[in-house]
Design a protein around this motif. Structure first.
Motif, mmCIF file in Angstrom:
data_model
loop_
_atom_site.group_PDB
_atom_site.id
_atom_site.type_symbol
_atom_site.label_atom_id
_atom_site.label_comp_id
_atom_site.label_asym_id
_atom_site.label_seq_id
_atom_site.Cartn_x
_atom_site.Cartn_y
_atom_site.Cartn_z
ATOM 1 N N ILE A 103 44.126 44.499 48.233
ATOM 2 C CA ILE A 103 45.192 43.543 48.551
ATOM 3 C C ILE A 103 44.805 42.129 48.116
ATOM 4 O O ILE A 103 45.601 41.418 47.500
ATOM 5 N N ILE A 104 43.574 41.719 48.415
ATOM 6 C CA ILE A 104 43.194 40.355 48.034
ATOM 7 C C ILE A 104 43.094 40.220 46.516
ATOM 8 O O ILE A 104 43.322 39.133 45.967
ATOM 9 N N THR A 105 42.790 41.319 45.816
ATOM 10 C CA THR A 105 42.764 41.287 44.357
ATOM 11 C C THR A 105 44.173 41.099 43.802
ATOM 12 O O THR A 105 44.395 40.268 42.914
ATOM 13 N N LEU A 106 45.143 41.845 44.313
ATOM 14 C CA LEU A 106 46.518 41.736 43.823
ATOM 15 C C LEU A 106 47.151 40.397 44.211
ATOM 16 O O LEU A 106 47.852 39.775 43.410
ATOM 17 N N MET A 107 46.918 39.964 45.430
ATOM 18 C CA MET A 107 47.513 38.704 45.875
ATOM 19 C C MET A 107 46.928 37.511 45.116
ATOM 20 O O MET A 107 47.633 36.539 44.837
ATOM 21 N N ASP A 108 45.657 37.579 44.783
ATOM 22 C CA ASP A 108 44.991 36.451 44.124
ATOM 23 C C ASP A 108 44.996 36.595 42.607
ATOM 24 O O ASP A 108 44.481 35.720 41.915
ATOM 25 N N GLU A 109 45.553 37.692 42.095
ATOM 26 C CA GLU A 109 45.630 37.937 40.647
ATOM 27 C C GLU A 109 44.252 37.901 39.984
ATOM 28 O O GLU A 109 44.084 37.404 38.872
#
Length: 309
Positions: free
Chosen positions: A218-224
């Protein structure tokens, strides 16, 4: 966006399957020195020993180094896959930014490192009977040197493989973002099934591993980008391997403390999933002003116009 960067290279899904096999093969090759060391130490008796007996027969620092070495060789396998199968580089599966944001890496590292260190200290003060003091100056110094160099390599190859390489591969296959998020989290969790923690605590602990994979995804997708996940994973493992280990964990090192308590599955195992990780979400979201949660986690994956043209 992050997943769409896969379209910059060759992105047929079968290539990701072949690439994963290359990484796995490289990791197996990286285990050869460990196998040789065990045989040299125990002779042919090694063939009759259990896995734990073989591991315990080696010096702890040597064991840690050889275990982590296979991950370093795995990096070579991933580099081969990226270059010769997909014709892209590591930056493509790292971040949408022009260069790695080390501030994000440090934030991810700092959040979990501080939380883990404080948690261990509080538990040690509250339940000293559960710990044994294990400080040996020279072995501990050697451990720190090995850990500082090798642990980030181990955690980074796991992040590059799951939150980068396979996240993009499954995203291109499914044409959405929720499927790669769930698949990489489940696979990441299930790959821990061979860990001695699972044998000791039972399969319920896999929910923690899957939940942690979900958090990192999730933090990877949200932070691109993977910077936060890279720092977080490294901080978690580095603090653990240096401060406290037990004879039933995957990594048994010359840590400061040894956990001698009988392990049990309790609320403390699920505390990170239910309370700690959500707090980290809030801190990261506020720091980097995350928006469009629905689109970034459940949106469609399409080739960018500039690549189509």
């Amino acid at each position: 966006m992050f997943i769409e960067q896969a379209f910059r290279g060759k992105h047929d899904f079968w290539l990701y399957l072949v690439g994963s096999l290359i990484v796995a093969l490289a990791a197996v090759i990286g285990q050869i020195p460990l196998t040789v060391a065990i045989i040299l130490e125990n002779g042919w008796e090694a063939s009759t020993m259990s896995q734990s007996q073989m591991m315990q027969s080696l010096d702890p620092n040597l064991l840690i180094f050889l275990l982590l070495l296979s991950f370093a060789v795995g990096f070579i396998g991933l580099k081969i896959a990226l270059k010769y199968l997909h014709h892209i580089n590591f930056m493509t599966i790292t971040t949408i930014r022009k260069k790695v944001d080390w501030g994000r890496v440090l934030l991810g590292f700092g959040l979990i490192a501080v939380f883990s260190s404080v948690s261990i200290l509080i538990d040690y003060q509250s339940n000293p009977e559960n710990y044994g003091w294990n400080f040996k100056p020279i072995p501990f110094l050697i451990l720190c040197l090995i850990a500082i160099v090798m642990v980030p390599i181990q955690t980074s190859i796991e992040e590059y493989l799951f939150r980068g390489y396979l996240m993009q591969g499954f995203g291109v296959l499914a044409k959405n973002k929720w499927f790669p998020l769930m698949m990489t989290s489940i696979i990441f969790g299930l790959l821990h099934i061979a860990n001695p923690e699972v044998d000791k605590l039972g399969y319920l602990i896999l929910f923690f591993y899957i939940g942690t994979g979900l958090f990192l995804g999730i933090i990877t997708l949200m932070d691109e980008g993977m910077e936060l996940a890279l720092g977080f994973h490294a901080g978690n493992n580095l603090v653990g391997i240096i401060l406290v280990t037990a004879n039933w964990t995957a990594f048994q090192s010359e840590s400061l403390l040894k956990d001698v308590a009988e392990p049990t599955i309790g609320f403390d195992v699920f505390l990170p999933l239910l309370i700690v990780y959500p707090i980290f979400f809030i801190i990261m979201a506020k720091t980097y002003k995350w928006k469009n949660w629905k689109e970034k986690l459940f949106g469609k994956v399409e080739a960018p116009a500039e690549i189509i043209n």
